[in-house]
Design a protein around this motif. Sequence first.
Motif, PDB file in Angstrom:
ATOM      1  N   MET A   1       0.849  -1.182   0.000  1.00  0.00           N
ATOM      2  CA  MET A   1       0.000   0.000   0.000  1.00  0.00           C
ATOM      3  C   MET A   1       0.895   1.245   0.000  1.00  0.00           C
ATOM      4  SD  MET A   1      -3.009   1.057   2.650  1.00  0.00           S
ATOM      5  CE  MET A   1      -3.838  -0.513   2.481  1.00  0.00           C
ATOM      6  N   ALA A   2       1.510   1.547  -1.101  1.00  0.00           N
ATOM      7  CA  ALA A   2       2.481   2.632  -1.202  1.00  0.00           C
ATOM      8  C   ALA A   2       1.844   3.997  -0.966  1.00  0.00           C
ATOM      9  CB  ALA A   2       3.151   2.597  -2.566  1.00  0.00           C
ATOM     10  N   ASN A   3       2.651   4.913  -0.429  1.00  0.00           N
ATOM     11  CA  ASN A   3       2.308   6.314  -0.223  1.00  0.00           C
ATOM     12  C   ASN A   3       1.243   6.576   0.830  1.00  0.00           C
ATOM     13  OD1 ASN A   3       4.222   7.091  -2.174  1.00  0.00           O
ATOM     14  ND2 ASN A   3       2.764   6.596  -3.780  1.00  0.00           N
ATOM     15  N   GLN A   4       0.972   5.629   1.680  1.00  0.00           N
ATOM     16  CA  GLN A   4       0.057   5.837   2.788  1.00  0.00           C
ATOM     17  C   GLN A   4       0.712   6.773   3.801  1.00  0.00           C
ATOM     18  OE1 GLN A   4      -1.125   2.170   4.608  1.00  0.00           O
ATOM     19  NE2 GLN A   4      -2.093   3.172   6.341  1.00  0.00           N
ATOM     20  N   VAL A   5      -0.030   7.795   4.265  1.00  0.00           N
ATOM     21  CA  VAL A   5       0.484   8.744   5.240  1.00  0.00           C
ATOM     22  C   VAL A   5      -0.501   8.822   6.396  1.00  0.00           C
ATOM     23  CG1 VAL A   5       1.209  11.133   5.655  1.00  0.00           C
ATOM     24  CG2 VAL A   5       1.598  10.093   3.420  1.00  0.00           C
ATOM     25  N   GLU A   6       0.019   8.690   7.622  1.00  0.00           N
ATOM     26  CA  GLU A   6      -0.823   8.719   8.819  1.00  0.00           C
ATOM     27  C   GLU A   6      -0.182   9.635   9.864  1.00  0.00           C
ATOM     28  OE1 GLU A   6      -3.717   7.198   9.037  1.00  0.00           O
ATOM     29  OE2 GLU A   6      -3.550   5.971   7.237  1.00  0.00           O
ATOM     30  N   PRO A   7      -0.973  10.187  10.802  1.00  0.00           N
ATOM     31  CA  PRO A   7      -0.410  11.020  11.864  1.00  0.00           C
ATOM     32  C   PRO A   7       0.103  10.218  13.070  1.00  0.00           C
ATOM     33  CG  PRO A   7      -2.787  11.029  11.994  1.00  0.00           C
ATOM     34  CD  PRO A   7      -2.427  10.217  10.763  1.00  0.00           C
ATOM     35  N   GLU A   8      -0.080   8.896  13.047  1.00  0.00           N
ATOM     36  CA  GLU A   8       0.333   8.037  14.157  1.00  0.00           C
ATOM     37  C   GLU A   8       0.597   6.635  13.628  1.00  0.00           C
ATOM     38  OE1 GLU A   8      -4.130   6.765  15.628  1.00  0.00           O
ATOM     39  OE2 GLU A   8      -3.224   8.572  16.463  1.00  0.00           O
ATOM     40  N   LEU A   9       1.154   5.791  14.478  1.00  0.00           N
ATOM     41  CA  LEU A   9       1.417   4.404  14.079  1.00  0.00           C
ATOM     42  C   LEU A   9       0.123   3.654  13.837  1.00  0.00           C
ATOM     43  CD1 LEU A   9       4.158   3.368  16.673  1.00  0.00           C
ATOM     44  CD2 LEU A   9       4.505   3.871  14.247  1.00  0.00           C
ATOM     45  N   MET A  10       0.070   2.900  12.756  1.00  0.00           N
ATOM     46  CA  MET A  10      -1.039   1.996  12.530  1.00  0.00           C
ATOM     47  C   MET A  10      -0.874   0.830  13.504  1.00  0.00           C
ATOM     48  SD  MET A  10       0.194   3.543   9.682  1.00  0.00           S
ATOM     49  CE  MET A  10       1.212   2.457   8.760  1.00  0.00           C
ATOM     50  N   GLU A  11      -1.939   0.133  13.808  1.00  0.00           N
ATOM     51  CA  GLU A  11      -1.892  -0.967  14.776  1.00  0.00           C
ATOM     52  C   GLU A  11      -0.831  -1.997  14.412  1.00  0.00           C
ATOM     53  OE1 GLU A  11      -2.560  -3.249  18.117  1.00  0.00           O
ATOM     54  OE2 GLU A  11      -3.150  -1.193  17.722  1.00  0.00           O
ATOM     55  N   SER A  12      -0.712  -2.338  13.131  1.00  0.00           N
ATOM     56  CA  SER A  12       0.271  -3.347  12.724  1.00  0.00           C
ATOM     57  C   SER A  12       1.699  -2.885  12.992  1.00  0.00           C
ATOM     58  CB  SER A  12       0.092  -3.715  11.249  1.00  0.00           C
ATOM     59  OG  SER A  12       0.283  -2.580  10.427  1.00  0.00           O
ATOM     60  N   LEU A  13       1.989  -1.587  12.785  1.00  0.00           N
ATOM     61  CA  LEU A  13       3.329  -1.069  13.085  1.00  0.00           C
ATOM     62  C   LEU A  13       3.555  -0.975  14.590  1.00  0.00           C
ATOM     63  CD1 LEU A  13       4.121   1.727  10.491  1.00  0.00           C
ATOM     64  CD2 LEU A  13       5.097  -0.552  10.678  1.00  0.00           C
ATOM     65  N   PHE A  14       2.534  -0.585  15.315  1.00  0.00           N
ATOM     66  CA  PHE A  14       2.641  -0.567  16.769  1.00  0.00           C
ATOM     67  C   PHE A  14       3.031  -1.950  17.273  1.00  0.00           C
ATOM     68  CE2 PHE A  14       0.774  -1.407  20.924  1.00  0.00           C
ATOM     69  CZ  PHE A  14       1.416  -0.454  21.684  1.00  0.00           C
ATOM     70  N   GLN A  15       2.358  -2.982  16.788  1.00  0.00           N
ATOM     71  CA  GLN A  15       2.662  -4.354  17.209  1.00  0.00           C
ATOM     72  C   GLN A  15       4.077  -4.763  16.786  1.00  0.00           C
ATOM     73  OE1 GLN A  15       0.961  -6.110  19.362  1.00  0.00           O
ATOM     74  NE2 GLN A  15      -0.603  -4.523  19.435  1.00  0.00           N
ATOM     75  N   ALA A  16       4.487  -4.365  15.586  1.00  0.00           N
ATOM     76  CA  ALA A  16       5.830  -4.703  15.102  1.00  0.00           C
ATOM     77  C   ALA A  16       6.914  -4.064  15.973  1.00  0.00           C
ATOM     78  CB  ALA A  16       5.989  -4.267  13.648  1.00  0.00           C
ATOM     79  N   LEU A  17       6.582  -2.946  16.615  1.00  0.00           N
ATOM     80  CA  LEU A  17       7.551  -2.231  17.446  1.00  0.00           C
ATOM     81  C   LEU A  17       7.420  -2.579  18.930  1.00  0.00           C
ATOM     82  CD1 LEU A  17       7.477   1.203  15.628  1.00  0.00           C
ATOM     83  CD2 LEU A  17       9.401  -0.382  15.747  1.00  0.00           C
ATOM     84  N   GLN A  18       6.956  -3.765  19.208  1.00  0.00           N
ATOM     85  CA  GLN A  18       6.878  -4.240  20.594  1.00  0.00           C
ATOM     86  C   GLN A  18       8.045  -5.150  20.943  1.00  0.00           C
ATOM     87  OE1 GLN A  18       4.616  -2.984  22.916  1.00  0.00           O
ATOM     88  NE2 GLN A  18       4.549  -1.637  21.135  1.00  0.00           N
ATOM     89  N   LYS A  19       8.989  -5.275  20.013  1.00  0.00           N
ATOM     90  CA  LYS A  19      10.173  -6.089  20.267  1.00  0.00           C
ATOM     91  C   LYS A  19      11.369  -5.439  19.583  1.00  0.00           C
ATOM     92  CE  LYS A  19       9.091  -9.177  16.473  1.00  0.00           C
ATOM     93  NZ  LYS A  19       9.749  -9.276  15.348  1.00  0.00           N
ATOM     94  N   GLU A  20      12.531  -5.869  19.994  1.00  0.00           N
ATOM     95  CA  GLU A  20      13.765  -5.371  19.393  1.00  0.00           C
ATOM     96  C   GLU A  20      13.730  -5.627  17.888  1.00  0.00           C
ATOM     97  OE1 GLU A  20      18.531  -6.400  19.626  1.00  0.00           O
ATOM     98  OE2 GLU A  20      17.159  -7.352  21.032  1.00  0.00           O
ATOM     99  N   ARG A  21      14.151  -4.616  17.114  1.00  0.00           N
ATOM    100  CA  ARG A  21      14.201  -4.798  15.660  1.00  0.00           C
ATOM    101  C   ARG A  21      15.181  -3.799  15.046  1.00  0.00           C
ATOM    102  NH1 ARG A  21       9.291  -5.483  13.589  1.00  0.00           N
ATOM    103  NH2 ARG A  21      10.129  -5.415  11.510  1.00  0.00           N
ATOM    104  N   TYR A  22      15.591  -4.087  13.841  1.00  0.00           N
ATOM    105  CA  TYR A  22      16.536  -3.246  13.103  1.00  0.00           C
ATOM    106  C   TYR A  22      15.807  -2.026  12.538  1.00  0.00           C
ATOM    107  CZ  TYR A  22      19.853  -1.849   9.500  1.00  0.00           C
ATOM    108  OH  TYR A  22      20.720  -1.132   8.727  1.00  0.00           O
ATOM    109  N   ALA A  23      16.400  -0.853  12.726  1.00  0.00           N
ATOM    110  CA  ALA A  23      15.851   0.377  12.157  1.00  0.00           C
ATOM    111  C   ALA A  23      16.999   1.362  11.951  1.00  0.00           C
ATOM    112  CB  ALA A  23      14.793   0.974  13.074  1.00  0.00           C
ATOM    113  N   ILE A  24      16.741   2.380  11.157  1.00  0.00           N
ATOM    114  CA  ILE A  24      17.715   3.442  10.911  1.00  0.00           C
ATOM    115  C   ILE A  24      17.147   4.748  11.453  1.00  0.00           C
ATOM    116  CG2 ILE A  24      18.948   4.787   9.142  1.00  0.00           C
ATOM    117  CD1 ILE A  24      19.884   1.918   9.172  1.00  0.00           C
ATOM    118  N   LEU A  25      17.928   5.418  12.300  1.00  0.00           N
ATOM    119  CA  LEU A  25      17.544   6.727  12.811  1.00  0.00           C
ATOM    120  C   LEU A  25      18.331   7.788  12.056  1.00  0.00           C
ATOM    121  CD1 LEU A  25      16.026   8.435  14.941  1.00  0.00           C
ATOM    122  CD2 LEU A  25      18.133   8.323  16.303  1.00  0.00           C
ATOM    123  N   SER A  26      17.611   8.733  11.474  1.00  0.00           N
ATOM    124  CA  SER A  26      18.250   9.856  10.785  1.00  0.00           C
ATOM    125  C   SER A  26      18.002  11.127  11.584  1.00  0.00           C
ATOM    126  CB  SER A  26      17.679  10.016   9.378  1.00  0.00           C
ATOM    127  OG  SER A  26      17.938   8.861   8.619  1.00  0.00           O
TER     128      SER A  26
END
Length: 152
Positions: free
Chosen positions: A1-26
């Motif tokens: 679902m390209a180009n989706q823009v939201e003001p907050e985390l979607m539930e699926s991303l919130f759940q994905a960020l409940q454990k250690e994971r690889y990410a890039i901070l800029s």
Amino acid sequence: MANQVEPELMESLFQALQKERYAILSTVDFETGGPNANALSWILAKNVHNIYFAADNRSRIIKNIQKNKKAVLTLIAEESTYSVSGDAFIKVQKIEDIPLKLALIELNITEVRDIMFYGAKIVSEPRYDKTYDKKAAAKLDQQVMDALKLIK
């Protein structure tokens, strides 16, 4: 679902960020004013508006955020790539009961953007392996993630 823009985390991303994971901070480099990117793994979504992450408190990340709060966290999850933008600040200079000098940084989310190019999806998320003592790594990872969960 390209180009989706939201003001907050979607539930699926919130759940994905409940454990250690690889990410890039800029962040914005405090010396050059240009971009600065760092890989992270100790990340936790506290809610749909805030993400906590830990970084060495002597890191360039800390100096960058102290000078300019704008930051983007890029992560691969849910078959896509997302940029999570917002304002970052040092919430805790040194997290208690952790053997390393780690700072807790909070990202207050202003925008979540699906940045995957059109007509594609991620078929395998990045994986990494700790290259030092496995038992020590597992213990430290658990300590840091537990601390991120406990801090309000």
